[in-house]
Write a protein that holds these residues in place. Sequence first.
Motif, PDB file in Angstrom:
ATOM      1  N   VAL A   1       3.091 -19.083  -4.793  1.00 21.63           N
ATOM      2  CA  VAL A   1       3.493 -20.449  -5.147  1.00 21.63           C
ATOM      3  C   VAL A   1       3.546 -20.619  -6.661  1.00 21.63           C
ATOM      4  CG1 VAL A   1       2.700 -22.855  -5.121  1.00 21.63           C
ATOM      5  CG2 VAL A   1       2.770 -21.534  -3.002  1.00 21.63           C
ATOM      6  N   VAL A   2       2.535 -20.126  -7.357  1.00 24.94           N
ATOM      7  CA  VAL A   2       2.509 -20.231  -8.820  1.00 24.94           C
ATOM      8  C   VAL A   2       3.674 -19.456  -9.425  1.00 24.94           C
ATOM      9  CG1 VAL A   2       1.199 -19.612 -10.888  1.00 24.94           C
ATOM     10  CG2 VAL A   2       0.034 -20.684  -8.946  1.00 24.94           C
ATOM     11  N   ASP A   3       3.916 -18.263  -8.923  1.00 25.46           N
ATOM     12  CA  ASP A   3       5.006 -17.447  -9.474  1.00 25.46           C
ATOM     13  C   ASP A   3       6.373 -18.061  -9.202  1.00 25.46           C
ATOM     14  OD1 ASP A   3       3.369 -15.546 -10.594  1.00 25.46           O
ATOM     15  OD2 ASP A   3       3.384 -14.255  -8.832  1.00 25.46           O
ATOM     16  N   ASP A   4       6.595 -18.557  -7.980  1.00 26.12           N
ATOM     17  CA  ASP A   4       7.882 -19.172  -7.674  1.00 26.12           C
ATOM     18  C   ASP A   4       8.140 -20.357  -8.603  1.00 26.12           C
ATOM     19  OD1 ASP A   4       8.594 -17.378  -5.718  1.00 26.12           O
ATOM     20  OD2 ASP A   4       8.056 -18.671  -4.030  1.00 26.12           O
ATOM     21  N   ALA A   5       7.095 -21.160  -8.861  1.00 22.95           N
ATOM     22  CA  ALA A   5       7.261 -22.308  -9.755  1.00 22.95           C
ATOM     23  C   ALA A   5       7.516 -21.853 -11.185  1.00 22.95           C
ATOM     24  CB  ALA A   5       6.023 -23.198  -9.685  1.00 22.95           C
ATOM     25  N   ALA A   6       6.750 -20.867 -11.657  1.00 24.46           N
ATOM     26  CA  ALA A   6       6.886 -20.402 -13.037  1.00 24.46           C
ATOM     27  C   ALA A   6       8.250 -19.764 -13.289  1.00 24.46           C
ATOM     28  CB  ALA A   6       5.774 -19.418 -13.369  1.00 24.46           C
ATOM     29  N   GLN A   7       8.800 -19.111 -12.275  1.00 23.83           N
ATOM     30  CA  GLN A   7      10.083 -18.438 -12.428  1.00 23.83           C
ATOM     31  C   GLN A   7      11.274 -19.331 -12.054  1.00 23.83           C
ATOM     32  OE1 GLN A   7       8.847 -14.765 -10.076  1.00 23.83           O
ATOM     33  NE2 GLN A   7       9.814 -13.795 -11.857  1.00 23.83           N
ATOM     34  N   GLY A   8      10.992 -20.562 -11.684  1.00 25.54           N
ATOM     35  CA  GLY A   8      12.073 -21.491 -11.360  1.00 25.54           C
ATOM     36  C   GLY A   8      12.833 -21.120 -10.105  1.00 25.54           C
ATOM     37  N   ILE A   9      12.132 -20.563  -9.106  1.00 26.60           N
ATOM     38  CA  ILE A   9      12.799 -20.147  -7.867  1.00 26.60           C
ATOM     39  C   ILE A   9      13.242 -21.384  -7.086  1.00 26.60           C
ATOM     40  CG2 ILE A   9      12.539 -18.888  -5.692  1.00 26.60           C
ATOM     41  CD1 ILE A   9      12.538 -17.133  -8.261  1.00 26.60           C
ATOM     42  N   THR A  10      14.521 -21.437  -6.769  1.00 27.00           N
ATOM     43  CA  THR A  10      15.073 -22.569  -6.023  1.00 27.00           C
ATOM     44  C   THR A  10      15.341 -22.235  -4.563  1.00 27.00           C
ATOM     45  OG1 THR A  10      17.342 -21.950  -6.607  1.00 27.00           O
ATOM     46  CG2 THR A  10      16.188 -23.458  -8.106  1.00 27.00           C
ATOM     47  N   HIS A  11      15.548 -20.940  -4.266  1.00 22.38           N
ATOM     48  CA  HIS A  11      15.870 -20.500  -2.911  1.00 22.38           C
ATOM     49  C   HIS A  11      15.046 -19.253  -2.590  1.00 22.38           C
ATOM     50  CE1 HIS A  11      19.292 -23.035  -3.848  1.00 22.38           C
ATOM     51  NE2 HIS A  11      19.711 -22.970  -2.598  1.00 22.38           N
ATOM     52  N   VAL A  12      14.342 -19.295  -1.463  1.00 23.08           N
ATOM     53  CA  VAL A  12      13.576 -18.141  -1.000  1.00 23.08           C
ATOM     54  C   VAL A  12      14.256 -17.599   0.254  1.00 23.08           C
ATOM     55  CG1 VAL A  12      11.383 -17.365  -0.024  1.00 23.08           C
ATOM     56  CG2 VAL A  12      11.400 -18.946  -1.972  1.00 23.08           C
ATOM     57  N   VAL A  13      14.671 -16.339   0.187  1.00 19.63           N
ATOM     58  CA  VAL A  13      15.269 -15.646   1.326  1.00 19.63           C
ATOM     59  C   VAL A  13      14.383 -14.445   1.615  1.00 19.63           C
ATOM     60  CG1 VAL A  13      17.294 -14.433   2.211  1.00 19.63           C
ATOM     61  CG2 VAL A  13      17.583 -16.407   0.691  1.00 19.63           C
ATOM     62  N   ARG A  14      13.787 -14.391   2.800  1.00 19.76           N
ATOM     63  CA  ARG A  14      12.838 -13.335   3.135  1.00 19.76           C
ATOM     64  C   ARG A  14      12.799 -13.159   4.642  1.00 19.76           C
ATOM     65  NH1 ARG A  14       7.397 -16.747   1.282  1.00 19.76           N
ATOM     66  NH2 ARG A  14       7.567 -18.394   2.859  1.00 19.76           N
ATOM     67  N   GLY A  15      12.055 -12.146   5.120  1.00 21.06           N
ATOM     68  CA  GLY A  15      12.000 -11.846   6.534  1.00 21.06           C
ATOM     69  C   GLY A  15      11.294 -12.915   7.351  1.00 21.06           C
ATOM     70  N   ALA A  16      11.675 -13.012   8.622  1.00 30.77           N
ATOM     71  CA  ALA A  16      11.118 -14.033   9.508  1.00 30.77           C
ATOM     72  C   ALA A  16       9.625 -13.839   9.746  1.00 30.77           C
ATOM     73  CB  ALA A  16      11.867 -14.037  10.840  1.00 30.77           C
ATOM     74  N   ASP A  17       9.092 -12.644   9.472  1.00 28.56           N
ATOM     75  CA  ASP A  17       7.653 -12.435   9.632  1.00 28.56           C
ATOM     76  C   ASP A  17       6.845 -13.258   8.633  1.00 28.56           C
ATOM     77  OD1 ASP A  17       8.931 -10.672   7.768  1.00 28.56           O
ATOM     78  OD2 ASP A  17       7.073  -9.541   7.597  1.00 28.56           O
ATOM     79  N   LEU A  18       7.494 -13.749   7.571  1.00 30.61           N
ATOM     80  CA  LEU A  18       6.798 -14.554   6.572  1.00 30.61           C
ATOM     81  C   LEU A  18       6.993 -16.056   6.793  1.00 30.61           C
ATOM     82  CD1 LEU A  18       7.581 -12.415   3.413  1.00 30.61           C
ATOM     83  CD2 LEU A  18       5.401 -12.589   4.623  1.00 30.61           C
TER      84      LEU A  18
END
Length: 318
Positions: free
Chosen positions: A209-226
């Motif tokens: 969460v901290v990294d996504d915010a710090a890097q300005g991540i707007t879209h997360v695309v990842r496997g359904a296991d997550l």
Amino acid sequence: MKTSSYTGRFAPSPTGLLHAGSLVAALASWLDARAHQGRWLVRIEDVDAPRCIPGAGQAILRQLAACQLLPDEEPAWQSRRGALYARALAQLERAGLAYPCSCTRKDIASWHAARGHAPVRGQALPYPGLCRPERGGPRAQAPCAWRLHTLRCERKAPAEPSDRAFMTNGVLHWHDRRLGAQQQSISDAVGDFILRRADGLWAYQLAVVVDDAAQGITHVVRGADLADNTPRQILLQSALGVPTPLYLHTPLVLAANGEKLSKQNHAAPLDLSSPMRALNAAAQALGLPAHNTDDADGIPGALAAWVRAWRQMGWAAT
């Protein structure tokens, strides 16, 4: 498609090399970023140092490069970002949303057993808040973990419906671009989850969460296991006052026995003797057409064709 505001990422853990399922997630996140004319970042999630294999992070970057999936800036390494996580934990503590906990797994299991709660295979028992401040704090003189006070966070979470997430009657609702409407009562399903372990290592949920915010991540695309991690991360985003990205969880690649491919299940590393062959398999797992060129020079053409095809898929429109 709109795009200058798009920043996506692929965030592998170097507990082993990429396997076929990992490449599906990497390709999907790269395609989504390119389809939106956005930025694509790579973050090596090596925060759990005891489980990481020396050299695996660099090897993963070489695997991605062989498939010509190249990030738009230098990769980030979680092991170098501890100061960011410490500031976030201090912010939560000041707000009364994080607290120390001395409970062991045995303590938690005993509490549930006394109430006749049977464990479910593959799921951790929810933490019942035994060390919450209002219950007197840590129950033993022992090294303490830090947990998020989910009940207090749920009370502070937005209650107005939105296209991202909202809370109603203790249930968090959010939208997944492929899976559709999702919901979970975090207090019931998970309880107060760990932010920092008793051994001092940072927990995945806080770090991501901290990294996504710090890097300005707007879209997360990842496997359904997550996908099951998403409600915890959204609640933590709300607690820290940072934006919630849009989520898309891709189909899983299954082994012959029906289990998902994973490092824990000893999935074989990618065979990159022919990167084009590996990319074709990943594309087909995503419902994209195979590219008929089995040549490294054909990879740029294949990727361009898959970007065009990705834009036509129903879940790619957002």
